[in-house]
Design a protein around this motif. Structure first.
Motif, mmCIF file in Angstrom:
data_model
loop_
_atom_site.group_PDB
_atom_site.id
_atom_site.type_symbol
_atom_site.label_atom_id
_atom_site.label_comp_id
_atom_site.label_asym_id
_atom_site.label_seq_id
_atom_site.Cartn_x
_atom_site.Cartn_y
_atom_site.Cartn_z
ATOM 1 N N VAL A 64 0.872 -1.186 0.000
ATOM 2 C CA VAL A 64 0.000 0.000 0.000
ATOM 3 C C VAL A 64 0.909 1.235 0.000
ATOM 4 N N THR A 65 0.460 2.289 -0.686
ATOM 5 C CA THR A 65 1.285 3.502 -0.769
ATOM 6 C C THR A 65 1.182 4.302 0.531
ATOM 7 N N ASP A 66 2.113 5.245 0.693
ATOM 8 C CA ASP A 66 2.049 6.110 1.879
ATOM 9 C C ASP A 66 0.726 6.882 1.922
ATOM 10 N N ASP A 67 0.229 7.332 0.773
ATOM 11 C CA ASP A 67 -1.050 8.059 0.753
ATOM 12 C C ASP A 67 -2.194 7.155 1.208
ATOM 13 N N GLU A 68 -2.154 5.906 0.778
ATOM 14 C CA GLU A 68 -3.205 4.960 1.211
ATOM 15 C C GLU A 68 -3.089 4.689 2.713
ATOM 16 N N VAL A 77 -5.351 -1.810 7.445
ATOM 17 C CA VAL A 77 -6.640 -1.208 7.084
ATOM 18 C C VAL A 77 -6.554 -0.637 5.673
ATOM 19 N N ALA A 78 -5.425 -0.007 5.360
ATOM 20 C CA ALA A 78 -5.223 0.512 3.998
ATOM 21 C C ALA A 78 -5.349 -0.631 2.993
ATOM 22 N N GLY A 79 -4.788 -1.767 3.346
ATOM 23 C CA GLY A 79 -4.856 -2.930 2.463
ATOM 24 C C GLY A 79 -6.278 -3.414 2.272
ATOM 25 N N LEU A 80 -7.038 -3.466 3.366
ATOM 26 C CA LEU A 80 -8.425 -3.933 3.257
ATOM 27 C C LEU A 80 -9.236 -2.989 2.366
ATOM 28 N N ILE A 81 -9.060 -1.676 2.582
ATOM 29 C CA ILE A 81 -9.807 -0.694 1.790
ATOM 30 C C ILE A 81 -9.430 -0.820 0.309
ATOM 31 N N LYS A 82 -8.146 -1.018 0.050
ATOM 32 C CA LYS A 82 -7.674 -1.164 -1.332
ATOM 33 C C LYS A 82 -8.242 -2.427 -1.986
ATOM 34 N N LYS A 83 -8.216 -3.536 -1.238
ATOM 35 C CA LYS A 83 -8.746 -4.795 -1.786
ATOM 36 C C LYS A 83 -10.254 -4.677 -2.011
#
Ligand code: F0G
Length: 367
Positions: free
Chosen positions: A276-280, A304-310
Protein backbone atom coordinates in the motif's frame (compact mmCIF):
# COMPACT_ATOMS: atom_id res chain seq x y z
CA UNK A 1 -16.51 -12.92 38.69
CA UNK A 2 -14.20 -9.96 38.24
CA UNK A 3 -10.91 -11.02 36.77
CA UNK A 4 -7.70 -9.04 36.74
CA UNK A 5 -5.78 -9.85 33.55
CA UNK A 6 -2.39 -11.30 34.55
CA UNK A 7 -0.32 -10.77 31.39
CA UNK A 8 0.06 -13.18 28.49
CA UNK A 9 2.48 -15.61 30.14
CA UNK A 10 0.25 -16.39 33.10
CA UNK A 11 -2.95 -16.33 31.03
CA UNK A 12 -1.54 -18.77 28.44
CA UNK A 13 1.14 -20.53 30.53
CA UNK A 14 0.12 -24.01 29.32
CA UNK A 15 0.82 -22.99 25.71
CA UNK A 16 4.14 -21.22 26.29
CA UNK A 17 7.64 -22.55 27.06
CA UNK A 18 7.51 -21.70 30.79
CA UNK A 19 7.14 -23.75 33.97
CA UNK A 20 5.76 -23.05 37.46
CA UNK A 21 9.31 -22.17 38.50
CA UNK A 22 9.74 -19.48 35.81
CA UNK A 23 10.26 -15.97 37.17
CA UNK A 24 7.83 -14.05 34.97
CA UNK A 25 8.72 -10.50 33.90
CA UNK A 26 5.44 -8.79 33.03
CA UNK A 27 3.82 -5.36 32.85
CA UNK A 28 0.34 -6.83 32.37
CA UNK A 29 0.48 -6.97 28.55
CA UNK A 30 -2.21 -8.52 26.34
CA UNK A 31 -5.94 -8.69 26.97
CA UNK A 32 -6.32 -5.89 24.42
CA UNK A 33 -9.73 -4.82 23.03
CA UNK A 34 -11.22 -6.43 19.94
CA UNK A 35 -13.26 -3.51 18.64
CA UNK A 36 -16.06 -3.92 16.11
CA UNK A 37 -15.25 -1.54 13.25
CA UNK A 38 -18.70 -0.25 12.27
CA UNK A 39 -17.69 1.72 9.19
CA UNK A 40 -15.32 -0.89 7.76
CA UNK A 41 -18.02 -3.51 8.31
CA UNK A 42 -20.55 -1.35 6.48
CA UNK A 43 -18.07 -0.74 3.65
CA UNK A 44 -17.24 -4.39 3.10
CA UNK A 45 -20.41 -6.22 4.14
CA UNK A 46 -18.24 -8.41 6.37
CA UNK A 47 -17.92 -8.18 10.15
CA UNK A 48 -14.63 -6.33 10.62
CA UNK A 49 -12.89 -6.16 14.00
CA UNK A 50 -9.79 -4.28 15.10
CA UNK A 51 -7.37 -5.89 17.54
CA UNK A 52 -6.19 -2.71 19.22
CA UNK A 53 -2.61 -3.45 20.22
CA UNK A 54 -1.89 0.16 21.11
CA UNK A 55 -3.54 -0.68 24.43
CA UNK A 56 -0.52 -2.68 25.60
CA UNK A 57 1.65 -1.25 28.41
CA UNK A 58 4.14 0.48 26.08
CA UNK A 59 1.57 1.13 23.36
CA UNK A 60 2.35 -1.63 20.87
CA UNK A 61 2.06 -5.38 20.24
CA UNK A 62 5.77 -5.78 20.97
CA UNK A 63 5.01 -6.18 24.69
CA UNK A 64 3.53 -9.66 24.08
CA UNK A 65 6.86 -10.91 22.82
CA UNK A 66 8.96 -8.82 25.17
CA UNK A 67 7.48 -10.38 28.33
CA UNK A 68 8.69 -13.75 27.01
CA UNK A 69 12.07 -12.47 25.79
CA UNK A 70 12.84 -10.67 29.05
CA UNK A 71 11.70 -13.67 31.08
CA UNK A 72 14.09 -15.81 28.98
CA UNK A 73 16.89 -13.26 29.46
CA UNK A 74 16.53 -13.44 33.24
CA UNK A 75 16.35 -17.23 33.11
CA UNK A 76 19.59 -17.28 31.09
CA UNK A 77 21.30 -15.14 33.74
CA UNK A 78 21.75 -12.17 31.37
CA UNK A 79 22.83 -8.84 32.81
CA UNK A 80 22.12 -6.79 29.69
CA UNK A 81 19.87 -6.96 26.64
CA UNK A 82 20.17 -5.42 23.20
CA UNK A 83 17.84 -4.83 20.26
CA UNK A 84 17.62 -3.06 16.94
CA UNK A 85 14.40 -1.19 16.36
CA UNK A 86 12.30 1.17 14.29
CA UNK A 87 11.05 2.39 17.69
CA UNK A 88 8.42 0.14 19.21
CA UNK A 89 10.68 -2.80 20.03
CA UNK A 90 13.13 -0.41 21.70
CA UNK A 91 10.37 1.21 23.77
CA UNK A 92 9.16 -2.21 24.87
CA UNK A 93 12.65 -3.62 25.53
CA UNK A 94 13.54 -0.56 27.62
CA UNK A 95 10.41 -0.86 29.76
CA UNK A 96 10.66 -4.63 30.29
CA UNK A 97 14.42 -4.45 31.00
CA UNK A 98 13.58 -1.93 33.71
CA UNK A 99 10.99 -4.32 35.15
CA UNK A 100 13.60 -7.11 35.04
CA UNK A 101 16.40 -5.01 36.52
CA UNK A 102 18.57 -5.47 33.43
CA UNK A 103 20.61 -2.99 31.43
CA UNK A 104 19.25 -2.26 27.96
CA UNK A 105 20.95 -0.99 24.81
CA UNK A 106 18.93 -0.09 21.74
CA UNK A 107 20.09 0.63 18.19
CA UNK A 108 17.81 2.78 16.06
CA UNK A 109 18.17 4.27 12.56
CA UNK A 110 19.19 7.89 12.91
CA UNK A 111 16.36 10.36 12.27
CA UNK A 112 13.87 7.64 11.36
CA UNK A 113 12.05 6.91 14.58
CA UNK A 114 9.16 8.88 16.03
CA UNK A 115 9.63 11.23 18.97
CA UNK A 116 7.19 9.26 21.15
CA UNK A 117 9.16 6.04 20.77
CA UNK A 118 12.50 7.77 21.24
CA UNK A 119 11.23 9.33 24.48
CA UNK A 120 10.03 5.97 25.77
CA UNK A 121 13.46 4.33 25.43
CA UNK A 122 15.12 7.32 27.10
CA UNK A 123 12.49 7.53 29.87
CA UNK A 124 13.04 3.89 30.76
CA UNK A 125 16.77 4.44 31.02
CA UNK A 126 18.00 2.52 27.99
CA UNK A 127 21.27 3.42 26.33
CA UNK A 128 20.07 4.58 22.93
CA UNK A 129 22.44 4.71 19.99
CA UNK A 130 21.36 6.24 16.69
CA UNK A 131 23.09 4.31 13.95
CA UNK A 132 24.06 5.95 10.67
CA UNK A 133 22.10 3.37 8.70
CA UNK A 134 18.65 1.83 8.43
CA UNK A 135 16.87 -0.79 10.58
CA UNK A 136 18.44 -3.67 8.66
CA UNK A 137 21.93 -2.32 9.43
CA UNK A 138 20.95 -1.91 13.12
CA UNK A 139 19.74 -5.52 13.25
CA UNK A 140 23.00 -6.77 11.74
CA UNK A 141 24.97 -5.05 14.48
CA UNK A 142 22.58 -6.20 17.24
CA UNK A 143 22.89 -9.83 16.06
CA UNK A 144 26.68 -9.61 16.06
CA UNK A 145 26.66 -8.07 19.56
CA UNK A 146 24.44 -10.93 20.76
CA UNK A 147 26.80 -13.52 19.25
CA UNK A 148 30.16 -12.11 20.33
CA UNK A 149 29.50 -9.95 23.40
CA UNK A 150 27.81 -10.55 26.78
CA UNK A 151 24.40 -9.13 25.79
CA UNK A 152 21.13 -11.02 25.24
CA UNK A 153 19.38 -10.31 21.91
CA UNK A 154 15.65 -9.52 22.28
CA UNK A 155 14.73 -8.97 18.62
CA UNK A 156 12.16 -11.33 17.11
CA UNK A 157 14.96 -13.53 15.73
CA UNK A 158 14.84 -14.70 19.35
CA UNK A 159 12.13 -17.43 19.24
CA UNK A 160 10.81 -16.38 22.68
CA UNK A 161 9.45 -13.22 21.05
CA UNK A 162 7.37 -15.17 18.53
CA UNK A 163 6.08 -17.42 21.31
CA UNK A 164 4.75 -14.40 23.20
CA UNK A 165 3.32 -12.69 20.14
CA UNK A 166 1.32 -15.75 19.09
CA UNK A 167 -1.02 -15.01 22.04
CA UNK A 168 -2.65 -12.28 19.93
CA UNK A 169 -4.23 -15.04 17.84
CA UNK A 170 -5.35 -16.91 20.98
CA UNK A 171 -7.13 -13.83 22.32
CA UNK A 172 -8.96 -13.26 19.04
CA UNK A 173 -10.25 -16.84 18.93
CA UNK A 174 -11.19 -16.65 22.61
CA UNK A 175 -13.19 -13.46 21.92
CA UNK A 176 -14.91 -14.54 18.70
CA UNK A 177 -15.43 -18.20 19.62
CA UNK A 178 -13.50 -19.29 16.52
CA UNK A 179 -10.81 -18.04 14.18
CA UNK A 180 -11.81 -15.27 11.74
CA UNK A 181 -12.01 -16.02 8.01
CA UNK A 182 -9.34 -13.45 7.16
CA UNK A 183 -6.64 -11.92 9.38
CA UNK A 184 -5.06 -8.70 8.12
CA UNK A 185 -1.92 -7.01 9.47
CA UNK A 186 1.04 -4.78 8.58
CA UNK A 187 4.30 -6.55 7.72
CA UNK A 188 7.74 -5.12 8.49
CA UNK A 189 10.36 -7.44 9.94
CA UNK A 190 7.68 -10.15 9.54
CA UNK A 191 7.76 -11.49 13.10
CA UNK A 192 4.12 -10.71 13.77
CA UNK A 193 2.60 -12.43 10.72
CA UNK A 194 4.73 -15.47 11.60
CA UNK A 195 3.60 -15.34 15.23
CA UNK A 196 -0.12 -14.99 14.43
CA UNK A 197 0.03 -17.89 12.01
CA UNK A 198 1.78 -20.03 14.63
CA UNK A 199 -0.88 -19.07 17.19
CA UNK A 200 -3.79 -19.83 14.87
CA UNK A 201 -2.30 -23.19 13.86
CA UNK A 202 -1.67 -24.21 17.47
CA UNK A 203 -5.22 -23.23 18.49
CA UNK A 204 -6.84 -25.21 15.67
CA UNK A 205 -5.25 -28.58 16.55
CA UNK A 206 -4.70 -30.63 19.71
CA UNK A 207 -1.70 -29.18 21.57
CA UNK A 208 0.83 -31.33 23.44
CA UNK A 209 1.98 -29.98 26.80
CA UNK A 210 4.09 -31.45 29.61
CA UNK A 211 0.83 -32.18 31.48
CA UNK A 212 -1.16 -33.75 28.65
CA UNK A 213 -2.92 -32.79 25.45
CA UNK A 214 -5.09 -29.69 25.16
CA UNK A 215 -8.04 -29.92 22.74
CA UNK A 216 -8.33 -27.67 19.68
CA UNK A 217 -10.04 -24.37 20.46
CA UNK A 218 -10.68 -23.19 16.88
CA UNK A 219 -12.25 -25.19 14.04
CA UNK A 220 -10.22 -23.47 11.31
CA UNK A 221 -7.33 -21.12 10.57
CA UNK A 222 -7.75 -17.77 8.79
CA UNK A 223 -6.37 -16.62 5.46
CA UNK A 224 -3.46 -14.28 6.27
CA UNK A 225 -3.31 -10.94 4.44
CA UNK A 226 -0.14 -8.93 5.06
CA UNK A 227 0.49 -5.39 3.82
CA UNK A 228 3.81 -3.61 3.43
CA UNK A 229 4.53 0.02 2.62
CA UNK A 230 5.14 0.33 -1.13
CA UNK A 231 8.61 1.82 -0.65
CA UNK A 232 9.58 -0.98 1.74
CA UNK A 233 7.94 -4.06 0.23
CA UNK A 234 10.57 -6.81 -0.12
CA UNK A 235 7.94 -9.59 -0.08
CA UNK A 236 6.21 -7.97 -3.04
CA UNK A 237 9.53 -7.55 -4.85
CA UNK A 238 10.52 -11.11 -3.94
CA UNK A 239 13.92 -10.01 -2.65
CA UNK A 240 15.41 -7.68 0.02
CA UNK A 241 15.35 -3.92 -0.66
CA UNK A 242 18.53 -2.00 0.16
CA UNK A 243 16.99 1.49 0.52
CA UNK A 244 13.54 1.06 2.08
CA UNK A 245 11.55 4.29 2.27
CA UNK A 246 8.14 5.17 3.73
CA UNK A 247 6.62 7.72 6.11
CA UNK A 248 5.47 4.71 8.14
CA UNK A 249 8.82 4.46 9.95
CA UNK A 250 7.69 1.47 12.03
CA UNK A 251 7.72 -0.72 8.92
CA UNK A 252 10.63 0.90 7.05
CA UNK A 253 12.43 -2.44 6.65
CA UNK A 254 14.08 -3.88 3.56
CA UNK A 255 15.43 -7.22 4.73
CA UNK A 256 12.91 -8.91 7.05
CA UNK A 257 14.44 -11.35 9.54
CA UNK A 258 11.44 -13.73 9.56
CA UNK A 259 11.35 -14.12 5.77
CA UNK A 260 10.72 -17.87 5.48
CA UNK A 261 8.10 -18.09 8.22
CA UNK A 262 6.21 -15.13 6.76
CA UNK A 263 6.18 -16.71 3.32
CA UNK A 264 4.97 -19.94 4.94
CA UNK A 265 2.17 -18.05 6.73
CA UNK A 266 1.12 -16.49 3.44
CA UNK A 267 1.26 -19.67 1.38
CA UNK A 268 -0.02 -22.25 3.91
CA UNK A 269 -3.02 -20.00 4.68
CA UNK A 270 -3.77 -19.30 1.01
CA UNK A 271 -3.14 -15.62 1.71
CA UNK A 272 -1.13 -12.75 0.26
CA UNK A 273 1.40 -10.06 1.08
CA UNK A 274 0.83 -6.90 -0.97
CA UNK A 275 1.83 -3.23 -0.86
CA UNK A 276 0.00 0.00 0.00
CA UNK A 277 1.29 3.50 -0.77
CA UNK A 278 2.05 6.11 1.88
CA UNK A 279 -1.05 8.06 0.75
CA UNK A 280 -3.20 4.96 1.21
CA UNK A 281 -1.66 4.43 4.66
CA UNK A 282 -2.41 8.01 5.69
CA UNK A 283 -5.99 7.77 4.36
CA UNK A 284 -6.51 4.60 6.43
CA UNK A 285 -4.93 6.33 9.44
CA UNK A 286 -7.53 9.11 9.06
CA UNK A 287 -10.34 6.59 8.50
CA UNK A 288 -9.53 4.80 11.76
CA UNK A 289 -9.45 7.93 13.88
CA UNK A 290 -12.29 9.84 12.19
CA UNK A 291 -14.70 6.96 11.47
CA UNK A 292 -13.94 4.21 13.98
CA UNK A 293 -12.64 6.18 17.00
CA UNK A 294 -9.35 4.29 17.07
CA UNK A 295 -6.10 6.28 16.99
CA UNK A 296 -3.11 4.40 15.60
CA UNK A 297 0.33 5.28 14.30
CA UNK A 298 0.72 5.35 10.48
CA UNK A 299 2.49 1.97 10.16
CA UNK A 300 -0.35 0.38 12.09
CA UNK A 301 -2.84 1.55 9.49
CA UNK A 302 -1.22 -0.46 6.68
CA UNK A 303 -3.55 -3.42 7.27
CA UNK A 304 -6.64 -1.21 7.08
CA UNK A 305 -5.22 0.51 4.00
CA UNK A 306 -4.86 -2.93 2.46
CA UNK A 307 -8.42 -3.93 3.26
CA UNK A 308 -9.81 -0.69 1.79
CA UNK A 309 -7.67 -1.16 -1.33
CA UNK A 310 -8.75 -4.79 -1.79
CA UNK A 311 -12.36 -3.75 -1.31
CA UNK A 312 -12.03 -1.09 -4.01
CA UNK A 313 -10.69 -3.82 -6.31
CA UNK A 314 -13.73 -5.99 -5.49
CA UNK A 315 -11.56 -8.56 -3.74
CA UNK A 316 -12.99 -8.52 -0.22
CA UNK A 317 -15.72 -11.14 0.31
CA UNK A 318 -18.89 -10.13 2.17
CA UNK A 319 -20.50 -12.10 4.98
CA UNK A 320 -17.14 -13.07 6.48
CA UNK A 321 -15.38 -12.30 9.76
CA UNK A 322 -12.25 -10.21 9.29
CA UNK A 323 -9.81 -9.17 12.02
CA UNK A 324 -7.21 -6.46 11.46
CA UNK A 325 -4.39 -6.02 13.94
CA UNK A 326 -3.69 -2.34 14.47
CA UNK A 327 -0.26 -2.62 15.98
CA UNK A 328 0.67 0.62 17.76
CA UNK A 329 -0.90 3.65 19.45
CA UNK A 330 -1.47 6.95 17.62
CA UNK A 331 0.19 8.90 20.42
CA UNK A 332 3.52 7.32 19.44
CA UNK A 333 3.64 9.51 16.34
CA UNK A 334 0.85 12.10 16.66
CA UNK A 335 2.07 14.66 14.12
CA UNK A 336 0.24 12.90 11.26
CA UNK A 337 -3.14 13.73 12.77
CA UNK A 338 -2.32 17.43 12.52
CA UNK A 339 -1.87 17.24 8.78
CA UNK A 340 -4.82 17.64 6.41
CA UNK A 341 -5.40 15.56 3.30
CA UNK A 342 -3.77 18.22 1.09
CA UNK A 343 -0.65 18.15 3.27
CA UNK A 344 -1.13 21.48 5.05
CA UNK A 345 -1.02 21.77 8.85
CA UNK A 346 -4.22 21.91 10.88
CA UNK A 347 -4.46 25.28 12.63
CA UNK A 348 -6.55 25.23 15.81
CA UNK A 349 -9.03 28.16 15.89
CA UNK A 350 -8.24 30.72 18.60
CA UNK A 351 -11.11 32.36 20.46
CA UNK A 352 -11.43 34.95 23.23
CA UNK A 353 -12.43 33.92 26.75
CA UNK A 354 -16.14 34.54 26.10
CA UNK A 355 -19.11 32.13 25.82
CA UNK A 356 -21.06 34.09 23.18
CA UNK A 357 -18.13 34.11 20.75
CA UNK A 358 -17.36 30.43 21.45
CA UNK A 359 -21.02 29.50 20.84
CA UNK A 360 -21.03 31.50 17.58
CA UNK A 361 -17.80 29.81 16.47
CA UNK A 362 -19.46 26.42 17.16
CA UNK A 363 -22.56 27.44 15.18
CA UNK A 364 -24.78 27.17 18.26
CA UNK A 365 -27.91 29.25 18.80
CA UNK A 366 -29.07 30.02 22.32
CA UNK A 367 -31.96 27.74 23.54
N1 F0G B 1 3.45 -2.11 13.23
C1 F0G B 1 4.23 -1.45 14.10
C2 F0G B 1 3.63 -0.31 14.85
C3 F0G B 1 5.57 -1.85 14.29
O1 F0G B 1 6.32 -1.18 15.15
C4 F0G B 1 6.08 -2.94 13.54
C5 F0G B 1 7.45 -3.37 13.70
C6 F0G B 1 5.21 -3.57 12.65
C7 F0G B 1 3.92 -3.15 12.53
C8 F0G B 1 5.64 -4.73 11.82
O2 F0G B 1 5.72 -5.88 12.58
O3 F0G B 1 8.09 -6.39 12.20
O4 F0G B 1 6.58 -8.08 13.17
O5 F0G B 1 6.38 -7.43 10.78
N2 F0G B 1 8.30 -2.74 14.40
C9 F0G B 1 9.65 -3.25 14.73
C10 F0G B 1 10.30 -2.35 15.77
C11 F0G B 1 10.47 -3.56 13.57
O6 F0G B 1 11.53 -2.28 15.82
O7 F0G B 1 9.59 -1.75 16.56
P1 F0G B 1 6.75 -7.02 12.16
Amino acid sequence: MAHQWRGVIREYADRLPVTEATKVITLGEGGTPLVHARQLSELTGSEVYLKVEGMNPTGSFKDRGMTMAMTAAVEAGAKAVVCASTGNTSASAAAYATAAGLKCAVLVPEGKISMGKLSQAIAHGATLLQVDGNFDNCLDIARKLGESYPVFLVNSVNPARIQGQKTGAFEIVDSLGDAPDIHVLPVGNAGNISAYWKGYKEYSAPFETANGTLPAVATKTPIMWGFQAAGAAPFVAGHPITEPDTIATAIRIGNPASWDTAVAARDESGGLIEAVTDDEILAAHRWLSAKEGVFVEPGSAAGVAGLIKKHAAGEVPSGKTIVITVTGHGLKDPQWALRTEDGSDVQPVKVPNDVVTVAAELGLEEK
